[in-house]
Motif scaffolding. Sequence first.
Motif, PDB file in Angstrom:
ATOM      1  N   SER A 156       0.808  -1.220   0.000  1.00 32.67           N
ATOM      2  CA  SER A 156       0.000   0.000   0.000  1.00 32.67           C
ATOM      3  C   SER A 156       0.841   1.271   0.000  1.00 32.67           C
ATOM      4  O   SER A 156       0.327   2.359  -0.279  1.00 32.67           O
ATOM      5  CB  SER A 156      -0.942  -0.001   1.207  1.00 32.67           C
ATOM      6  N   LYS A 157       2.145   1.165   0.307  1.00 27.56           N
ATOM      7  CA  LYS A 157       3.003   2.340   0.363  1.00 27.56           C
ATOM      8  C   LYS A 157       3.768   2.575  -0.939  1.00 27.56           C
ATOM      9  O   LYS A 157       4.492   3.560  -1.059  1.00 27.56           O
ATOM     10  CB  LYS A 157       3.997   2.205   1.517  1.00 27.56           C
ATOM     11  N   ILE A 158       3.634   1.690  -1.895  1.00 26.47           N
ATOM     12  CA  ILE A 158       4.380   1.799  -3.148  1.00 26.47           C
ATOM     13  C   ILE A 158       3.652   2.747  -4.088  1.00 26.47           C
ATOM     14  O   ILE A 158       2.441   2.649  -4.292  1.00 26.47           O
ATOM     15  CB  ILE A 158       4.538   0.416  -3.799  1.00 26.47           C
ATOM     16  N   THR A 159       4.390   3.671  -4.644  1.00 28.88           N
ATOM     17  CA  THR A 159       3.851   4.599  -5.645  1.00 28.88           C
ATOM     18  C   THR A 159       4.650   4.439  -6.937  1.00 28.88           C
ATOM     19  O   THR A 159       5.759   3.908  -6.943  1.00 28.88           O
ATOM     20  CB  THR A 159       3.928   6.047  -5.159  1.00 28.88           C
ATOM     21  N   VAL A 160       4.064   4.926  -8.016  1.00 34.71           N
ATOM     22  CA  VAL A 160       4.687   4.803  -9.331  1.00 34.71           C
ATOM     23  C   VAL A 160       4.692   6.173  -9.992  1.00 34.71           C
ATOM     24  O   VAL A 160       3.672   6.871 -10.020  1.00 34.71           O
ATOM     25  CB  VAL A 160       3.941   3.785 -10.210  1.00 34.71           C
TER      26      VAL A 160
END
Length: 272
Positions: A156-160
């Motif tokens: 849930s903390k991964i961004t792109v």
Amino acid sequence: MVRSLWSAATGMIAQQTNLDTIANNLANVNTNGYKSEVAEFKSLLYQTMQTKTTTANGENKPISAQVGLGVRNSSISSVFKQGSLLASESDTAFAIEGKGFFAVRGEDGNTYYTRNGNFGFSLGTNGGLVLSNTDGLPVLDSAGRTITLGSQYVASKITVTADGQLCYPDASNNPQPIGITIGVFQFSNPAGLEKQGDTLFGVTAASGAALNEATNNNLDKSRVVQGYLEGSSVQVATEMVNMIVAQRAYEMNSKAITTSDEMMQIANNLKR
């Protein structure tokens, strides 16, 4: 052989295929990343009734007399038009703005390409996270490797970023690249791709090899948008108009068969 019967029959068969294509478009109006298809036609062989030199005195005629022998489907082409972006609550929903495709590893070990960015993280065999599509096929990075994260990452903390880089917050809660980029690929002729189903496409000689946006500077870079999915490019109003046209063409070919049958019946009754 009565040419009109066979010509009209080929027209009915061709329009049935056309209607099948339209129905498939309408059925996928809500399929993410689906590209509308168009049935294309070509005429069959022509039979020469008179050549250019069949006058009684041997003079050249300006044109010959040829009768067509019907129609057939030449191809069913996908129209790779940008679909509208639809907001999604999923953090692993990705849309592509541009000409690019995501890459996934198929069950047969081959690489397939898609515009459907409805992905999700699943647990790998080593306890890490694997980015995959809804069918469980792993998504590939810009180097052609499966995107796998260690167990220390929280999905849930991964961004792109817009260029496809995966980021994770540091101690100051600022997203930092982790050295993995979602692969985005283009083709010289995307219409030549082979449709595999599940919005997947396979490479063919007609499409050419996949062009990696990360390593090819001559390409217009696509933009990866997190939190959105690309909707279907099907236009319902256009497809409904095409359906009416196909239905009328089918009816006209059916009428031609009926008329040919009536003419044959009249000819057969002349001897009575």
